[in-house]
Design a protein around this motif. Structure first.
Motif, PDB file in Angstrom:
ATOM      1  N   LEU A 269       0.826  -1.208   0.000  1.00  0.00           N
ATOM      2  CA  LEU A 269       0.000   0.000   0.000  1.00  0.00           C
ATOM      3  C   LEU A 269       0.860   1.258   0.000  1.00  0.00           C
ATOM      4  CD1 LEU A 269      -2.756  -1.162   2.459  1.00  0.00           C
ATOM      5  CD2 LEU A 269      -3.086  -0.512   0.092  1.00  0.00           C
ATOM      6  N   ILE A 270       1.987   1.195   0.747  1.00  0.00           N
ATOM      7  CA  ILE A 270       2.903   2.335   0.750  1.00  0.00           C
ATOM      8  C   ILE A 270       3.517   2.517  -0.630  1.00  0.00           C
ATOM      9  CG2 ILE A 270       5.096   3.155   1.689  1.00  0.00           C
ATOM     10  CD1 ILE A 270       4.301   1.936   4.334  1.00  0.00           C
TER      11      ILE A 270
ATOM     12  N   ALA B 139       1.528   4.383  -3.033  1.00  0.00           N
ATOM     13  CA  ALA B 139       1.607   5.837  -2.867  1.00  0.00           C
ATOM     14  C   ALA B 139       2.725   6.419  -3.713  1.00  0.00           C
ATOM     15  CB  ALA B 139       1.828   6.177  -1.393  1.00  0.00           C
ATOM     16  N   PHE B 140       3.833   5.674  -3.845  1.00  0.00           N
ATOM     17  CA  PHE B 140       4.940   6.174  -4.657  1.00  0.00           C
ATOM     18  C   PHE B 140       4.614   6.109  -6.139  1.00  0.00           C
ATOM     19  CE2 PHE B 140       7.311   5.275  -0.772  1.00  0.00           C
ATOM     20  CZ  PHE B 140       7.953   6.492  -0.637  1.00  0.00           C
TER      21      PHE B 140
ATOM     22  N   ARG C 113       1.492   6.744  -7.212  1.00  0.00           N
ATOM     23  CA  ARG C 113       0.507   7.796  -7.447  1.00  0.00           C
ATOM     24  C   ARG C 113       1.059   9.195  -7.210  1.00  0.00           C
ATOM     25  NH1 ARG C 113      -4.584   4.880  -4.831  1.00  0.00           N
ATOM     26  NH2 ARG C 113      -4.964   3.458  -6.535  1.00  0.00           N
ATOM     27  N   TYR C 114       2.059   9.319  -6.348  1.00  0.00           N
ATOM     28  CA  TYR C 114       2.584  10.645  -6.012  1.00  0.00           C
ATOM     29  C   TYR C 114       4.065  10.707  -6.343  1.00  0.00           C
ATOM     30  CZ  TYR C 114      -1.686  11.059  -3.289  1.00  0.00           C
ATOM     31  OH  TYR C 114      -2.987  11.103  -2.895  1.00  0.00           O
ATOM     32  N   ARG C 115       4.530  11.911  -6.584  1.00  0.00           N
ATOM     33  CA  ARG C 115       5.957  12.116  -6.798  1.00  0.00           C
ATOM     34  C   ARG C 115       6.536  12.761  -5.550  1.00  0.00           C
ATOM     35  NH1 ARG C 115       6.498  15.533 -11.515  1.00  0.00           N
ATOM     36  NH2 ARG C 115       6.365  17.235 -10.039  1.00  0.00           N
ATOM     37  N   LEU C 116       7.668  12.234  -5.139  1.00  0.00           N
ATOM     38  CA  LEU C 116       8.290  12.726  -3.919  1.00  0.00           C
ATOM     39  C   LEU C 116       9.123  13.955  -4.248  1.00  0.00           C
ATOM     40  CD1 LEU C 116       8.119  11.589  -1.074  1.00  0.00           C
ATOM     41  CD2 LEU C 116      10.328  10.524  -1.435  1.00  0.00           C
ATOM     42  N   GLU C 117       8.883  15.015  -3.502  1.00  0.00           N
ATOM     43  CA  GLU C 117       9.664  16.237  -3.725  1.00  0.00           C
ATOM     44  C   GLU C 117      10.272  16.685  -2.412  1.00  0.00           C
ATOM     45  OE1 GLU C 117       7.638  19.491  -5.443  1.00  0.00           O
ATOM     46  OE2 GLU C 117       7.162  18.430  -7.303  1.00  0.00           O
TER      47      GLU C 117
ATOM     48  N   PHE D 270       1.121   8.283   3.731  1.00  0.00           N
ATOM     49  CA  PHE D 270       1.276   7.835   2.354  1.00  0.00           C
ATOM     50  C   PHE D 270      -0.033   7.827   1.583  1.00  0.00           C
ATOM     51  CE2 PHE D 270       5.134   6.339   4.254  1.00  0.00           C
ATOM     52  CZ  PHE D 270       6.062   6.547   3.262  1.00  0.00           C
TER      53      PHE D 270
ATOM     54  N   THR E  74       3.546  15.359  -2.697  1.00  0.00           N
ATOM     55  CA  THR E  74       2.702  16.270  -3.461  1.00  0.00           C
ATOM     56  C   THR E  74       2.200  15.544  -4.680  1.00  0.00           C
ATOM     57  OG1 THR E  74       4.690  17.063  -4.526  1.00  0.00           O
ATOM     58  CG2 THR E  74       3.829  18.383  -2.719  1.00  0.00           C
TER      59      THR E  74
ATOM     60  N   ARG F 239      -1.285  12.820 -12.458  1.00  0.00           N
ATOM     61  CA  ARG F 239      -2.523  12.327 -11.878  1.00  0.00           C
ATOM     62  C   ARG F 239      -3.166  13.391 -11.029  1.00  0.00           C
ATOM     63  NH1 ARG F 239      -3.135   6.266 -11.400  1.00  0.00           N
ATOM     64  NH2 ARG F 239      -4.920   6.997 -10.252  1.00  0.00           N
TER      65      ARG F 239
END
Lengths: 178, 181
Positions: free
Chosen positions: A157-158, A161-162, A164-168, B84, B176, B181
């Motif tokens: 699940l974690i 998240a990576f 779906r999202y980009r880490l900044e 997350f 963010t 998406r």
């Protein structure tokens, strides 16, 4: 114990794969067609995404609830029947305990999409089979397998998240937002 | 003791775990988080408390350890769902599986052992009542504190925007949403 005639025929000789797997695949495709290509499925989707829009369009809410619950019950009952008449072959005191909760996880991991859940069901099956194999080969207790399954699901699940999202990494308030 | 008295006597004792677990779920739901891992958290707390008490830690320490241990497990749930942005339903059920597995793993060596239970509480005046008296005899002291805790429930603030993804709760957001998406 079931009579041999009452059991679902096996698909590949020597394994526990049976015809219900094909039925499941066919039903998944049918569900996709139903949800994506039929007007009734469209009405159900609108009702789920925007209930007020569905009400405004004149889609009956109670009817949608009845229909979706009926389909859900049908699929769940089919799952139980396939498990009892297929791999198990007998009625036990607890049949497939915990499968319902696992199925909820599968549904969400698959993004609530009929084709997505085929893939996520296979992923979940790998986790279960891997747990069983570890239990037999490494002589682990069933509890350790459950711990392994739970932490693996959380890690998955974690990881989602990576996807779906980009880490900044940003230093707050020092840099103007680019 | 007739049937009604028997049922009444067991009622408070059986209601205590429901009340406490529902209290925790209430707090989470009011904050907009759906926690389906309560079963696992309860099992984990139960095993922790049993181990502490069996090792001679005393009941109070057992209670505190159970609460703190399950809170740590709950923190993991918060880390996954809030940190997350994972799906709350799937993460909650995963926490449930994890908690039950952890409790079975830790409690394996303590199976079929017994500890001294909480002292039975018999309230002087109430216990002698004709029918409902049994209600006040068989409950442990824990059962008498849980209704008091649940009184706090209605006074919890209801968030105006009940959503786990409300950004106001976090000043720094490590994740963010990407532009795609």
């Amino acid at each position: 114990m079931f009579q041999y005639d009452a059991m679902v025929p096996t698909l590949i000789a020597g394994t526990r794969v049976n015809v219900s797997f094909l039925i499941t695949l066919a039903l998944s495709v049918a569900a996709w067609v139903f949800m994506q290509r039929s007007f009734i499925g469209y009405k159900l989707q609108v009702g789920g995404l925007a209930p007020r829009a569905a009400a405004y369009a004149g889609f009956k809410e109670g009817w949608a609830i009845w229909l979706s619950l009926l389909i859900g019950g049908f699929a769940a009952g089919l799952a139980g029947a396939a498990e009892v008449a297929g791999p198990l072959g007998q009625l036990q005191r607890s049949v497939a305990s915990g499968y319902g909760y696992a199925a909820i996880i599968v549904a969400y991991l698959g993004g609530l999409h009929p084709i997505g859940i085929v893939i996520s069901a296979l992923v979940m099956a790998v986790i279960y089979i891997g747990g069983d194999n570890a239990m037999v080969s490494a002589n682990l207790p069933i509890a350790a397998v459950r711990v392994f399954q739970g932490s693996l699901l959380l890690a998955y699940l974690i990881a989602v998240a990576f996807v779906r999202y980009r880490l900044e990494w940003r230093r707050a308030a020092h840099r103007s937002p680019s | 003791m007739n049937a009604i008295e028997f049922i009444l006597a067991g009622m408070l004792a059986a209601a205590t775990p429901f009340l406490l677990a529902a209290l925790g779920e209430l707090v989470a739901e009011r904050a907009g988080v759906l926690n389906l891992g309560v079963e696992g958290l309860m099992a984990f707390g139960a095993v922790l408390a049993f181990i502490i008490v069996y090792q001679g830690g005393g009941h109070l320490l057992g209670f505190v350890a159970a609460g703190l241990g399950s809170a740590v497990l709950s923190l993991l749930f918060a880390f996954v769902t809030l940190g997350f942005r994972a799906n709350q339903v799937a993460a909650g059920l995963a926490i449930g599986i994890l908690g039950q597995g952890l409790s079975a793993l830790f409690g394996k060596t303590y199976e079929s052992l017994t500890v001294r239970g909480l002292p039975k509480l018999a309230l002087p005046g109430l216990s002698e009542l004709p029918v409902v008296g049994g209600l006040f005899v068989r409950t442990s002291s824990c059962g008498f504190h849980s209704p008091r805790l649940s009184l706090c429930g209605p006074y919890l603030p209801t968030p105006s925007l009940a959503s786990s993804s409300a950004p106001s709760a976090r000043t720094r957001r490590p994740l963010t949403p990407s532009a795609i998406r």
